[in-house]
Enzyme design. Sequence first.
Site, mmCIF file in Angstrom:
data_model
loop_
_atom_site.group_PDB
_atom_site.id
_atom_site.type_symbol
_atom_site.label_atom_id
_atom_site.label_comp_id
_atom_site.label_asym_id
_atom_site.label_seq_id
_atom_site.Cartn_x
_atom_site.Cartn_y
_atom_site.Cartn_z
ATOM 1 C CG HIS A 29 -0.256 0.142 2.544
ATOM 2 N ND1 HIS A 29 -0.095 -0.683 3.337
ATOM 3 C CD2 HIS A 29 -0.130 1.239 3.211
ATOM 4 C CE1 HIS A 29 0.412 -0.328 4.549
ATOM 5 N NE2 HIS A 29 0.417 0.971 4.284
ATOM 6 C CG ASP B 161 0.231 -4.192 2.815
ATOM 7 O OD1 ASP B 161 0.503 -3.710 1.907
ATOM 8 O OD2 ASP B 161 -0.092 -3.662 3.994
ATOM 9 C CB SER C 212 3.385 1.541 5.773
ATOM 10 O OG SER C 212 1.954 1.493 6.803
#
Length: 535
Positions: free
Chosen positions: A105, A136, A211
């Site tokens: 993402h 992910d 992230s």
Amino acid sequence: MKVTKMFAAGVATLALIASACGSSGGDEKSDDKSTSTAADKSEGDKSSGAVSTIGDVESAVVQIVATGSFVEPDGSLAVSQTFEGSSRGTGFIIDPSGIVVTNNHVVTGNATLKVHLSGEDKPVNAKVLGVSECSDLAVIDLEGDGYPYLEWSNEAPKVGLEVRAAGFPLGDPEYTLTSGIISKAEAAGDTNWASVEHVVEHDANIQPGNSGGPLVDAETGKVVAVNYAGGDVGGTGTSQFFAIASDLAQPLVEQLKEGDVDSLGINGQAVYDSELGIAGIWVSGVDTNSPAGELGIQGGDLIERIEGLSMGSDGTLADYCDVLKSRNADDKLSVQVLRFDEQLRLTGEFNGDELEPSESLATEVVAQTGALQSGMIYPNYVRVSDNSGVISVEVPGEWSDVDGSPHQFDDGTQWANVMASPSVAGYEQQWDMPGVMVTAASAADVGGDLNSVLDAYAEGAMGACTDGGREVYDDTLYQGFIQYLGNCGGTGASAVYIVASPAGGSFVALVQVQMVTDADILALDKVIATFMVNL
């Protein structure tokens, strides 16, 4: 619209509602992101040695600045906004040749990538080698070589292990290191933007912007897991933080060096809009060089079904990923898409047939009731609602006489109702006046099975029109029955009566459309594609 309180640990991005991404709104320039394989770099010359102390971890942790545009819901799936600018996430180098691990993402759907290295003033260009939507994870390749790098830990994560979370939270260019322990070695990995077999839960604080950053062993500096999520998952006011364990990440990263795995090329999330009664995979952005990009999937699309299976109904990507994991990358996959900005439902195939509007109900009307006289096609449509805002539907601009008052019964019960026609009075009194009426009420108020309700609803019309037959009705949002009627009142006009409910049957929607010309039949398709009930 229902959204989770978990963020995708990272990109402070312009986009994902539940994914944490903080936009800088910047206008950094870089070369376009492209996708390629890098077999020549995948093994790398590791003679430079890996980082061996916790203090040196910073040298192998990078900040990723991705630039692009994303489409996000604005309070309701039917309304969206497009955001354009830069978002930031974290990654870490695993090979001196410049192989970097981060989250899907962080990178998918962006136009450009720039990577900032510790101690360097100028960013480095990077190419995406492979992504996995379901896990992910993503692997990118930096220009140049000779980079410091981190090694994976080959020890199974254990509860109580002291760890450090390294990265760039909230898009801050300053490196941050937080401390904690692993609190759960195998936590559930299904979220609204990924579906991982299992993940590590820890209490080393991470924020949007972390992230893709490494969770490292506090003693060795080796990578225990890849941070990807955090937030108040249980709604208790206490944050939890999650990372993809190294035992899952390592073999997948090796595959991603050669291309995508379990991916169609979207940056999105499972959503459920309780007001509209719609669930699916909301597409925020698309990688042009992917099955989704080649099919014509766009930001703002809602993927409702793949291979006939409803998507996102449980609020996670689990069903989506189960389908992908059970197919080969080049297999054809049927898909149904709801495109709100055009008010169209589309069907097609990944790796196959192009997207096209779903089969027209207009064709079925002609087959069941006969052709109507020619009429001028309506040039524009407007959305109308009932007085309470429960029902909305798009109708031709020429049907400008609108009555949104409710049906009132003797016992005081009211049903939401809206009518639209060139003349509502004419529509109510004669068959050769086109128009539409949409009514909605709770299932408890309506009572009876849908077939019986349709009998009562169309009873008067059945005596005035030729019976064109009754069929099962299913537009994926609502299911029930449709009655076709022709030559109503001897005027040659046609009509359809629909009685349907959403999955779960919480309410009943009743739709009646009168058609005098072939233009009205085309208007029927628009009515069917756009009527919404929020009850």
